[in-house]
Design a protein around this motif. Structure first.
Motif, short mmCIF file in Angstrom:
data_model
loop_
_atom_site.label_atom_id
_atom_site.label_comp_id
_atom_site.label_asym_id
_atom_site.label_seq_id
_atom_site.Cartn_x
_atom_site.Cartn_y
_atom_site.Cartn_z
N ASP A 196 0.82 -1.21 0.00
CA ASP A 196 0.00 0.00 0.00
C ASP A 196 0.85 1.26 0.00
N ASP A 197 1.92 1.26 0.81
CA ASP A 197 2.70 2.49 0.93
C ASP A 197 3.67 2.69 -0.22
N ARG A 198 4.01 1.62 -0.94
CA ARG A 198 4.88 1.79 -2.10
C ARG A 198 4.10 2.15 -3.37
N GLN A 199 2.84 1.77 -3.42
CA GLN A 199 2.09 1.92 -4.66
C GLN A 199 2.01 3.36 -5.17
N PRO A 200 1.76 4.37 -4.31
CA PRO A 200 1.75 5.74 -4.84
C PRO A 200 3.08 6.14 -5.48
N VAL A 201 4.19 5.64 -4.92
CA VAL A 201 5.50 5.94 -5.50
C VAL A 201 5.66 5.22 -6.83
N LEU A 202 5.21 3.97 -6.89
CA LEU A 202 5.27 3.23 -8.16
C LEU A 202 4.43 3.93 -9.22
N GLU A 203 3.27 4.45 -8.82
CA GLU A 203 2.43 5.20 -9.76
C GLU A 203 3.19 6.40 -10.31
N ARG A 204 3.87 7.11 -9.44
CA ARG A 204 4.57 8.33 -9.82
C ARG A 204 5.84 8.06 -10.65
N LEU A 205 6.55 6.97 -10.30
CA LEU A 205 7.86 6.76 -10.90
C LEU A 205 7.89 5.72 -12.01
N LEU A 206 6.78 4.99 -12.24
CA LEU A 206 6.77 4.05 -13.36
C LEU A 206 5.47 4.14 -14.17
N ILE A 207 4.33 4.09 -13.51
CA ILE A 207 3.08 4.04 -14.26
C ILE A 207 2.83 5.34 -15.02
N GLU A 208 3.02 6.49 -14.37
CA GLU A 208 2.82 7.76 -15.07
C GLU A 208 3.88 7.99 -16.15
N PRO A 209 5.17 7.68 -15.91
CA PRO A 209 6.13 7.75 -17.02
C PRO A 209 5.73 6.87 -18.20
N ALA A 210 5.16 5.70 -17.92
CA ALA A 210 4.72 4.83 -19.01
C ALA A 210 3.62 5.51 -19.82
N ARG A 211 2.74 6.22 -19.15
CA ARG A 211 1.68 6.91 -19.88
C ARG A 211 2.26 8.03 -20.75
N GLN A 212 3.29 8.69 -20.24
CA GLN A 212 3.87 9.81 -20.98
C GLN A 212 4.83 9.36 -22.08
N LEU A 213 5.26 8.10 -22.01
CA LEU A 213 6.21 7.58 -23.00
C LEU A 213 5.63 6.32 -23.64
N PRO A 214 4.57 6.43 -24.39
CA PRO A 214 3.91 5.24 -24.94
C PRO A 214 4.78 4.46 -25.91
N GLN A 215 5.83 5.09 -26.43
CA GLN A 215 6.72 4.39 -27.35
C GLN A 215 7.72 3.49 -26.63
N MET A 216 7.79 3.60 -25.30
CA MET A 216 8.72 2.80 -24.51
C MET A 216 7.99 1.64 -23.85
N ARG A 217 8.79 0.68 -23.34
CA ARG A 217 8.24 -0.55 -22.76
C ARG A 217 8.62 -0.63 -21.28
#
Length: 370
Positions: A196-217
Protein backbone atom coordinates in the motif's frame (compact mmCIF):
# COMPACT_ATOMS: atom_id res chain seq x y z
CA UNK A 1 39.53 -19.36 8.34
CA UNK A 2 40.50 -22.10 10.73
CA UNK A 3 37.34 -22.54 12.74
CA UNK A 4 33.70 -23.29 12.08
CA UNK A 5 30.57 -22.10 13.84
CA UNK A 6 27.39 -24.11 14.30
CA UNK A 7 24.51 -21.70 13.60
CA UNK A 8 20.77 -22.34 13.62
CA UNK A 9 18.41 -19.88 11.92
CA UNK A 10 14.67 -19.55 12.42
CA UNK A 11 13.24 -17.32 9.71
CA UNK A 12 10.16 -16.43 7.74
CA UNK A 13 11.15 -18.47 4.70
CA UNK A 14 14.15 -19.91 2.94
CA UNK A 15 12.27 -22.34 0.72
CA UNK A 16 9.93 -19.87 -1.01
CA UNK A 17 10.52 -16.40 -2.42
CA UNK A 18 6.80 -15.96 -3.10
CA UNK A 19 5.56 -12.64 -1.73
CA UNK A 20 8.61 -11.92 0.45
CA UNK A 21 12.15 -10.59 0.20
CA UNK A 22 13.45 -12.63 3.10
CA UNK A 23 14.22 -15.81 1.17
CA UNK A 24 16.75 -14.27 -1.20
CA UNK A 25 18.37 -12.36 1.68
CA UNK A 26 18.81 -15.54 3.71
CA UNK A 27 20.02 -17.49 0.69
CA UNK A 28 22.83 -15.07 -0.11
CA UNK A 29 23.96 -14.93 3.54
CA UNK A 30 23.83 -18.69 4.09
CA UNK A 31 25.62 -19.44 0.82
CA UNK A 32 28.42 -17.15 1.99
CA UNK A 33 28.56 -18.82 5.40
CA UNK A 34 28.57 -22.28 3.83
CA UNK A 35 31.45 -21.33 1.53
CA UNK A 36 33.48 -20.53 4.64
CA UNK A 37 32.69 -23.92 6.18
CA UNK A 38 30.13 -23.09 8.87
CA UNK A 39 27.54 -25.66 9.91
CA UNK A 40 24.06 -24.35 9.18
CA UNK A 41 20.48 -25.31 9.97
CA UNK A 42 17.48 -23.28 8.82
CA UNK A 43 14.13 -23.96 10.49
CA UNK A 44 11.00 -22.74 8.72
CA UNK A 45 7.38 -22.80 9.84
CA UNK A 46 5.43 -25.03 7.45
CA UNK A 47 2.66 -22.76 6.14
CA UNK A 48 0.48 -23.44 3.11
CA UNK A 49 1.18 -20.25 1.14
CA UNK A 50 4.90 -21.03 1.02
CA UNK A 51 4.47 -24.81 0.79
CA UNK A 52 2.50 -24.27 -2.43
CA UNK A 53 5.17 -21.97 -3.91
CA UNK A 54 8.54 -23.45 -2.96
CA UNK A 55 11.40 -22.74 -5.34
CA UNK A 56 14.18 -24.10 -3.09
CA UNK A 57 12.96 -27.09 -1.09
CA UNK A 58 16.37 -28.81 -0.81
CA UNK A 59 19.24 -26.29 -0.63
CA UNK A 60 22.82 -27.48 -1.05
CA UNK A 61 24.28 -24.85 1.26
CA UNK A 62 22.47 -25.71 4.52
CA UNK A 63 20.15 -28.17 6.18
CA UNK A 64 16.51 -27.09 5.90
CA UNK A 65 13.73 -28.48 8.08
CA UNK A 66 10.10 -27.52 8.61
CA UNK A 67 8.07 -27.48 11.83
CA UNK A 68 4.32 -27.23 12.43
CA UNK A 69 4.17 -25.07 15.57
CA UNK A 70 6.16 -24.18 18.67
CA UNK A 71 5.57 -27.49 20.50
CA UNK A 72 6.69 -29.39 17.39
CA UNK A 73 9.76 -27.16 17.10
CA UNK A 74 10.79 -27.88 20.68
CA UNK A 75 10.01 -31.59 20.52
CA UNK A 76 12.20 -32.16 17.48
CA UNK A 77 14.93 -29.54 17.62
CA UNK A 78 15.56 -28.58 21.28
CA UNK A 79 18.89 -30.38 21.50
CA UNK A 80 20.26 -28.74 18.38
CA UNK A 81 18.97 -25.32 19.38
CA UNK A 82 20.50 -25.66 22.83
CA UNK A 83 23.89 -26.86 21.60
CA UNK A 84 24.46 -24.58 18.58
CA UNK A 85 27.06 -21.84 18.94
CA UNK A 86 24.39 -19.30 18.02
CA UNK A 87 20.67 -19.23 17.25
CA UNK A 88 19.42 -16.43 15.02
CA UNK A 89 15.72 -15.55 14.93
CA UNK A 90 14.45 -13.48 12.00
CA UNK A 91 11.75 -10.84 11.80
CA UNK A 92 8.21 -11.73 10.76
CA UNK A 93 8.66 -15.25 12.13
CA UNK A 94 5.21 -16.78 12.78
CA UNK A 95 4.61 -17.00 16.56
CA UNK A 96 7.93 -15.21 16.92
CA UNK A 97 7.37 -14.04 20.49
CA UNK A 98 6.62 -17.60 21.68
CA UNK A 99 9.60 -18.99 19.74
CA UNK A 100 11.97 -16.42 21.25
CA UNK A 101 10.69 -17.10 24.78
CA UNK A 102 11.22 -20.81 24.21
CA UNK A 103 14.78 -20.26 23.00
CA UNK A 104 15.61 -18.05 25.97
CA UNK A 105 14.38 -20.89 28.15
CA UNK A 106 16.76 -23.30 26.43
CA UNK A 107 19.93 -21.20 26.59
CA UNK A 108 21.40 -18.17 28.34
CA UNK A 109 23.66 -16.88 25.57
CA UNK A 110 24.15 -16.88 21.84
CA UNK A 111 20.57 -15.87 20.95
CA UNK A 112 20.46 -13.16 18.27
CA UNK A 113 17.81 -11.37 16.26
CA UNK A 114 18.06 -10.58 12.54
CA UNK A 115 15.64 -7.81 11.65
CA UNK A 116 15.12 -7.67 7.88
CA UNK A 117 12.35 -5.09 8.49
CA UNK A 118 13.80 -2.84 11.20
CA UNK A 119 11.85 0.39 10.55
CA UNK A 120 8.62 -1.59 10.20
CA UNK A 121 9.40 -3.54 13.38
CA UNK A 122 10.03 -0.39 15.42
CA UNK A 123 6.91 1.31 14.05
CA UNK A 124 4.91 -1.75 15.11
CA UNK A 125 6.44 -1.82 18.59
CA UNK A 126 5.74 1.88 19.06
CA UNK A 127 2.05 1.10 18.39
CA UNK A 128 2.06 -1.84 20.80
CA UNK A 129 2.03 -4.37 17.95
CA UNK A 130 4.15 -7.35 19.04
CA UNK A 131 3.22 -9.78 16.28
CA UNK A 132 6.68 -11.35 16.02
CA UNK A 133 8.85 -9.57 18.60
CA UNK A 134 8.09 -8.26 22.08
CA UNK A 135 9.81 -5.12 23.25
CA UNK A 136 10.77 -6.84 26.51
CA UNK A 137 12.77 -9.42 24.51
CA UNK A 138 15.13 -6.97 22.80
CA UNK A 139 17.53 -6.58 25.77
CA UNK A 140 17.83 -10.38 25.96
CA UNK A 141 19.54 -10.75 22.57
CA UNK A 142 23.32 -10.86 22.53
CA UNK A 143 23.25 -9.17 19.11
CA UNK A 144 20.54 -7.35 17.21
CA UNK A 145 21.43 -7.57 13.51
CA UNK A 146 19.58 -4.83 11.63
CA UNK A 147 18.72 -4.58 7.94
CA UNK A 148 18.87 -0.81 8.54
CA UNK A 149 22.01 1.06 9.54
CA UNK A 150 22.62 4.68 10.45
CA UNK A 151 20.91 6.37 13.40
CA UNK A 152 18.51 3.46 13.94
CA UNK A 153 21.34 1.44 15.53
CA UNK A 154 21.83 3.98 18.31
CA UNK A 155 18.07 4.16 18.76
CA UNK A 156 17.86 0.38 19.16
CA UNK A 157 20.41 0.52 21.97
CA UNK A 158 19.35 3.73 23.67
CA UNK A 159 15.55 3.49 23.42
CA UNK A 160 14.83 -0.22 23.09
CA UNK A 161 17.67 -1.57 25.22
CA UNK A 162 19.51 -3.68 22.65
CA UNK A 163 22.84 -4.82 24.05
CA UNK A 164 24.56 -4.33 20.71
CA UNK A 165 22.95 -3.35 17.40
CA UNK A 166 24.88 -4.02 14.21
CA UNK A 167 24.00 -3.18 10.62
CA UNK A 168 23.71 -6.33 8.51
CA UNK A 169 22.48 -5.15 5.15
CA UNK A 170 21.05 -7.61 2.69
CA UNK A 171 23.38 -8.87 -0.03
CA UNK A 172 23.51 -10.69 -3.35
CA UNK A 173 24.72 -14.16 -4.27
CA UNK A 174 27.04 -12.84 -6.96
CA UNK A 175 27.44 -16.23 -8.64
CA UNK A 176 23.72 -16.22 -9.46
CA UNK A 177 23.40 -12.60 -10.57
CA UNK A 178 25.32 -11.78 -13.74
CA UNK A 179 24.30 -10.12 -16.99
CA UNK A 180 22.94 -12.81 -19.28
CA UNK A 181 23.78 -11.04 -22.54
CA UNK A 182 20.13 -10.95 -23.62
CA UNK A 183 18.88 -7.91 -25.58
CA UNK A 184 16.75 -5.33 -23.81
CA UNK A 185 13.02 -6.07 -23.63
CA UNK A 186 12.01 -3.11 -21.44
CA UNK A 187 13.15 0.46 -20.89
CA UNK A 188 12.28 0.39 -17.18
CA UNK A 189 11.30 -2.45 -14.87
CA UNK A 190 10.36 -3.00 -11.26
CA UNK A 191 10.38 -6.15 -9.12
CA UNK A 192 8.47 -6.18 -5.85
CA UNK A 193 5.40 -7.46 -4.05
CA UNK A 194 2.47 -5.04 -3.86
CA UNK A 195 2.53 -2.73 -0.85
CA UNK A 196 0.00 0.00 0.00
CA UNK A 197 2.70 2.49 0.93
CA UNK A 198 4.88 1.79 -2.10
CA UNK A 199 2.09 1.92 -4.66
CA UNK A 200 1.75 5.74 -4.84
CA UNK A 201 5.50 5.94 -5.50
CA UNK A 202 5.27 3.23 -8.16
CA UNK A 203 2.43 5.20 -9.76
CA UNK A 204 4.57 8.33 -9.82
CA UNK A 205 7.86 6.76 -10.90
CA UNK A 206 6.77 4.05 -13.36
CA UNK A 207 3.08 4.04 -14.26
CA UNK A 208 2.82 7.76 -15.07
CA UNK A 209 6.13 7.75 -17.02
CA UNK A 210 4.72 4.83 -19.01
CA UNK A 211 1.68 6.91 -19.88
CA UNK A 212 3.87 9.81 -20.98
CA UNK A 213 6.21 7.58 -23.00
CA UNK A 214 3.91 5.24 -24.94
CA UNK A 215 6.72 4.39 -27.35
CA UNK A 216 8.72 2.80 -24.51
CA UNK A 217 8.24 -0.55 -22.76
CA UNK A 218 7.84 -1.11 -19.02
CA UNK A 219 7.39 -4.14 -16.76
CA UNK A 220 6.26 -4.77 -13.16
CA UNK A 221 6.88 -8.21 -11.63
CA UNK A 222 5.48 -9.36 -8.30
CA UNK A 223 2.35 -10.78 -6.68
CA UNK A 224 -0.68 -9.38 -4.85
CA UNK A 225 -1.36 -6.31 -7.03
CA UNK A 226 -5.10 -5.45 -6.93
CA UNK A 227 -7.14 -5.95 -10.06
CA UNK A 228 -8.28 -2.33 -9.76
CA UNK A 229 -4.91 -0.89 -10.87
CA UNK A 230 -5.16 0.79 -14.28
CA UNK A 231 -2.01 -0.47 -16.01
CA UNK A 232 -1.07 1.37 -19.23
CA UNK A 233 -0.93 -0.81 -22.34
CA UNK A 234 2.88 -0.56 -22.48
CA UNK A 235 3.35 -1.96 -18.96
CA UNK A 236 3.78 -5.73 -18.92
CA UNK A 237 2.76 -7.59 -15.75
CA UNK A 238 4.49 -10.71 -14.41
CA UNK A 239 2.66 -12.20 -11.41
CA UNK A 240 5.60 -14.00 -9.81
CA UNK A 241 9.23 -14.18 -10.80
CA UNK A 242 11.27 -16.90 -9.04
CA UNK A 243 14.92 -16.09 -8.24
CA UNK A 244 16.18 -18.39 -11.00
CA UNK A 245 14.72 -15.87 -13.49
CA UNK A 246 15.91 -12.69 -11.77
CA UNK A 247 19.20 -12.35 -13.65
CA UNK A 248 17.43 -12.63 -17.01
CA UNK A 249 14.78 -10.17 -15.87
CA UNK A 250 17.31 -7.51 -14.83
CA UNK A 251 19.53 -8.12 -17.85
CA UNK A 252 16.65 -7.32 -20.22
CA UNK A 253 16.03 -3.84 -18.73
CA UNK A 254 17.68 -0.60 -19.81
CA UNK A 255 17.07 0.65 -16.27
CA UNK A 256 15.55 -0.91 -13.16
CA UNK A 257 13.53 1.00 -10.57
CA UNK A 258 13.92 0.78 -6.80
CA UNK A 259 10.95 1.83 -4.64
CA UNK A 260 11.30 1.89 -0.85
CA UNK A 261 8.65 1.45 1.84
CA UNK A 262 7.68 4.62 3.72
CA UNK A 263 9.02 3.49 7.11
CA UNK A 264 12.37 2.66 5.50
CA UNK A 265 12.55 5.98 3.65
CA UNK A 266 12.02 7.75 6.97
CA UNK A 267 14.72 5.72 8.71
CA UNK A 268 17.15 5.78 5.81
CA UNK A 269 20.04 3.37 5.39
CA UNK A 270 17.73 0.56 4.22
CA UNK A 271 19.01 -0.73 0.88
CA UNK A 272 16.73 -3.22 -0.84
CA UNK A 273 18.16 -6.51 -2.03
CA UNK A 274 16.79 -5.55 -5.46
CA UNK A 275 19.37 -2.74 -5.65
CA UNK A 276 22.19 -5.22 -5.13
CA UNK A 277 20.75 -7.86 -7.45
CA UNK A 278 20.20 -5.46 -10.35
CA UNK A 279 23.60 -3.83 -9.91
CA UNK A 280 25.32 -7.23 -9.89
CA UNK A 281 23.61 -7.90 -13.24
CA UNK A 282 25.09 -4.64 -14.55
CA UNK A 283 21.69 -2.99 -14.89
CA UNK A 284 21.62 0.79 -14.26
CA UNK A 285 19.60 1.84 -11.21
CA UNK A 286 16.92 4.48 -10.80
CA UNK A 287 15.88 4.94 -7.16
CA UNK A 288 13.69 7.02 -4.91
CA UNK A 289 15.65 9.10 -2.41
CA UNK A 290 16.41 8.32 1.24
CA UNK A 291 19.19 9.08 3.76
CA UNK A 292 22.25 6.89 3.28
CA UNK A 293 21.69 6.16 -0.39
CA UNK A 294 24.57 8.40 -1.50
CA UNK A 295 26.91 6.86 1.07
CA UNK A 296 26.05 3.33 -0.05
CA UNK A 297 26.12 3.90 -3.82
CA UNK A 298 27.69 7.31 -4.37
CA UNK A 299 26.87 8.60 -7.84
CA UNK A 300 26.49 5.10 -9.30
CA UNK A 301 22.72 5.48 -9.74
CA UNK A 302 20.05 7.98 -10.77
CA UNK A 303 18.07 9.44 -7.85
CA UNK A 304 14.56 10.62 -8.76
CA UNK A 305 11.71 12.33 -6.95
CA UNK A 306 8.93 12.64 -9.48
CA UNK A 307 7.64 11.61 -12.89
CA UNK A 308 9.61 14.31 -14.70
CA UNK A 309 12.89 12.99 -13.27
CA UNK A 310 12.15 9.48 -14.54
CA UNK A 311 11.09 10.68 -17.99
CA UNK A 312 14.27 12.74 -18.23
CA UNK A 313 16.45 9.78 -17.22
CA UNK A 314 14.84 7.49 -19.80
CA UNK A 315 15.04 10.02 -22.64
CA UNK A 316 18.21 12.02 -21.97
CA UNK A 317 20.82 9.61 -20.58
CA UNK A 318 22.85 8.32 -23.52
CA UNK A 319 24.31 4.85 -23.89
CA UNK A 320 27.89 5.63 -22.71
CA UNK A 321 26.49 7.26 -19.55
CA UNK A 322 24.10 4.35 -19.00
CA UNK A 323 26.94 1.84 -19.28
CA UNK A 324 29.10 3.89 -16.91
CA UNK A 325 26.36 3.94 -14.28
CA UNK A 326 25.93 0.19 -14.60
CA UNK A 327 29.66 -0.53 -14.33
CA UNK A 328 30.14 1.64 -11.23
CA UNK A 329 27.12 0.18 -9.42
CA UNK A 330 28.27 -3.35 -10.21
CA UNK A 331 31.79 -2.65 -8.93
CA UNK A 332 30.38 -1.20 -5.70
CA UNK A 333 28.16 -4.23 -5.06
CA UNK A 334 30.78 -6.85 -5.89
CA UNK A 335 33.25 -5.13 -3.58
CA UNK A 336 30.98 -4.47 -0.58
CA UNK A 337 27.64 -6.27 -0.79
CA UNK A 338 28.02 -9.91 -1.79
CA UNK A 339 26.86 -12.81 0.34
CA UNK A 340 30.49 -13.73 0.99
CA UNK A 341 31.27 -10.26 2.33
CA UNK A 342 28.13 -10.19 4.47
CA UNK A 343 28.76 -13.70 5.82
CA UNK A 344 32.20 -12.70 7.06
CA UNK A 345 30.79 -9.59 8.75
CA UNK A 346 28.15 -11.79 10.39
CA UNK A 347 30.59 -14.49 11.56
CA UNK A 348 33.01 -11.87 12.88
CA UNK A 349 30.25 -10.33 15.00
CA UNK A 350 29.32 -13.75 16.41
CA UNK A 351 32.94 -14.51 17.31
CA UNK A 352 33.13 -11.23 19.22
CA UNK A 353 30.56 -12.70 21.60
CA UNK A 354 33.21 -15.12 22.82
CA UNK A 355 31.41 -18.15 21.43
CA UNK A 356 33.47 -21.29 21.74
CA UNK A 357 35.66 -21.84 18.71
CA UNK A 358 35.68 -25.25 17.07
CA UNK A 359 38.02 -27.06 14.81
CA UNK A 360 36.70 -27.18 11.25
CA UNK A 361 34.39 -30.16 10.94
CA UNK A 362 34.63 -32.39 7.87
CA UNK A 363 32.05 -31.84 5.16
CA UNK A 364 28.98 -33.96 5.81
CA UNK A 365 25.83 -34.85 3.96
CA UNK A 366 22.83 -32.57 4.41
CA UNK A 367 21.04 -35.34 6.27
CA UNK A 368 23.90 -35.70 8.75
CA UNK A 369 24.00 -31.97 9.35
CA UNK A 370 20.41 -31.64 10.62
Amino acid sequence: MTDQLDIAFLGLSLSSSWGNGHATTYRALLKGLDADGHRLLFLERDVPWYAQNRDLADPEFCALSFYRDVPDLLARFSDRLASADAVVVGSYLPDGVAVIDALLGLRNEGVCFYDIDTPVTLAKLDKGDEAYLARRQIPRFDLYFSFTGGAVLERLERVYGARRAIALYCSVAAESYRHTGEPASWDLGYLGTYSDDRQPVLERLLIEPARQLPQMRFVVAGPQYPATIDWPANVERIEHLPPARHASFYSRQRFTLNVTRADMVAAGWSPSVRLFEAAACRTPLISDCWPGLDELFGSALVVVGDTTDVVRALTVIDEPRRQDLAARAQACVLRRHTGQVRAREFASALRCLGLREKQRLPRQSRQARV
